[in-house]
Motif scaffolding. Structure first.
Motif, PDB file in Angstrom:
ATOM      1  N   ALA A  55     -22.320  84.024 123.509  1.00 51.89           N
ATOM      2  CA  ALA A  55     -21.219  84.480 124.364  1.00 51.89           C
ATOM      3  C   ALA A  55     -20.818  85.905 124.005  1.00 51.89           C
ATOM      4  O   ALA A  55     -20.473  86.708 124.884  1.00 51.89           O
ATOM      5  N   ASP A  60     -23.710  83.551 129.587  1.00 53.79           N
ATOM      6  CA  ASP A  60     -22.899  82.458 130.126  1.00 53.79           C
ATOM      7  C   ASP A  60     -23.340  81.183 129.408  1.00 53.79           C
ATOM      8  O   ASP A  60     -24.465  80.721 129.590  1.00 53.79           O
ATOM      9  N   GLY A  79     -12.962  84.096 120.576  1.00 50.37           N
ATOM     10  CA  GLY A  79     -13.940  84.202 121.652  1.00 50.37           C
ATOM     11  C   GLY A  79     -14.319  82.878 122.275  1.00 50.37           C
ATOM     12  O   GLY A  79     -15.151  82.840 123.194  1.00 50.37           O
ATOM     13  N   ARG A  82     -14.668  82.100 126.103  1.00 53.27           N
ATOM     14  CA  ARG A  82     -15.802  82.550 126.916  1.00 53.27           C
ATOM     15  C   ARG A  82     -16.868  81.468 127.070  1.00 53.27           C
ATOM     16  O   ARG A  82     -17.853  81.661 127.793  1.00 53.27           O
TER      17      ARG A  82
END
Length: 246
Positions: A55, A60, A79, A82
């Protein structure tokens, strides 16, 4: 059902500090780059180390694991927003049109039931776009890795911030090939609590895995060595074929 080392909140919280060297994941990051994958499904993502590495590179990522406690650790990391996190096993795999599906470390071997293994392969194929790759590793049974899983060779004491000193070790408890069962023991100095986690791995021969992949509609793209463990593991790259119109 997840092993206690992944599913027990106290053990999931110390999983990363007890195994801080994840250089084994470097090969997966390189393969994501090699095949220019933009969407990745990480089955058995655990505490999310690989998912977050990808990520951070703009990939993705969907991270999936049956252990809610491990996913809680993953969600607490910087993070983590994400990544799409899913708690579940193969039956819950979404249709993603992923470029790449991964199973790192022991994940493939932890699926010991033959029917569950076939279902995992089938659902992995369905989660891939045509031409996408399933990549996973598994130990070569001929190397008999379990013979080194002993208390005297695995014993460690780790000081973990906010937790204190933790003793840990492995011990094989049963060998009935292709299944090997071992126990992980953890002793927390802070309060003396002793926790154990029993795990069973299935050691499949290369020919068996290739036959399983072909039976589920994959094409064998490659079988590689694990760069950090040469000669000890197989890394399978299996492709979902592209349907050609007649």
């Amino acid at each position: 059902m997840a092993d206690e080392c992944f599913g027990h909140p106290r053990l999931a919280a110390i999983y990363d500090p007890l195994d801080p060297d994840r250089s084994d994941l470097d090969a997966y990051v390189r393969m994501v780059e090699e095949f220019e994958a933009r969407r990745v499904l990480d089955i058995g993502c655990g505490t999310g180390v690989l998912a977050l590495l990808l990520a951070d590179r703009g990939i993705d990522v969907v991270g999936m694991d049956p252990a809610e406690a491990s996913l809680d650790v993953a969600r607490s990391k910087p993070g983590s927003g994400r990544v799409r996190w899913i708690c579940g096993e193969a039956a819950a795999l979404p249709a993603l049109q992923a470029d790449l599906v991964t199973m790192t470390a022991n994940v493939a071997q932890e699926i010991v039931d033959p029917a569950s293994w076939q279902q995992t392969l089938q659902r992995s194929r369905e989660a891939l776009r045509p031409g996408g790759l399933l990549i996973f590793e598994t130990r070569d049974p001929a190397r008999r890795a379990w013979e080194g899983w002993k208390r005297e060779s695995s014993y460690a004491v780790t000081d973990i911030p906010g937790v204190g000193s933790v003793e840990s070790w492995l011990q094989v408890t049963d060998v009935r090939l292709p299944l090997v069962t071992f126990r992980s023991t953890y002793v927390f100095a802070a309060d003396g609590q002793v926790l154990t986690s029993d795990s069973t791995l299935r050691f499949r021969e290369r020919q068996e895995i290739e036959a399983d992949l072909l039976a589920q509609g994959f094409a064998i793209h490659d079988v590689r060595d694990a760069p950090d463990r040469p000669g000890r593991e197989f890394v399978f790259l299996a492709r979902r074929p592209v349907a050609h119109s007649v």
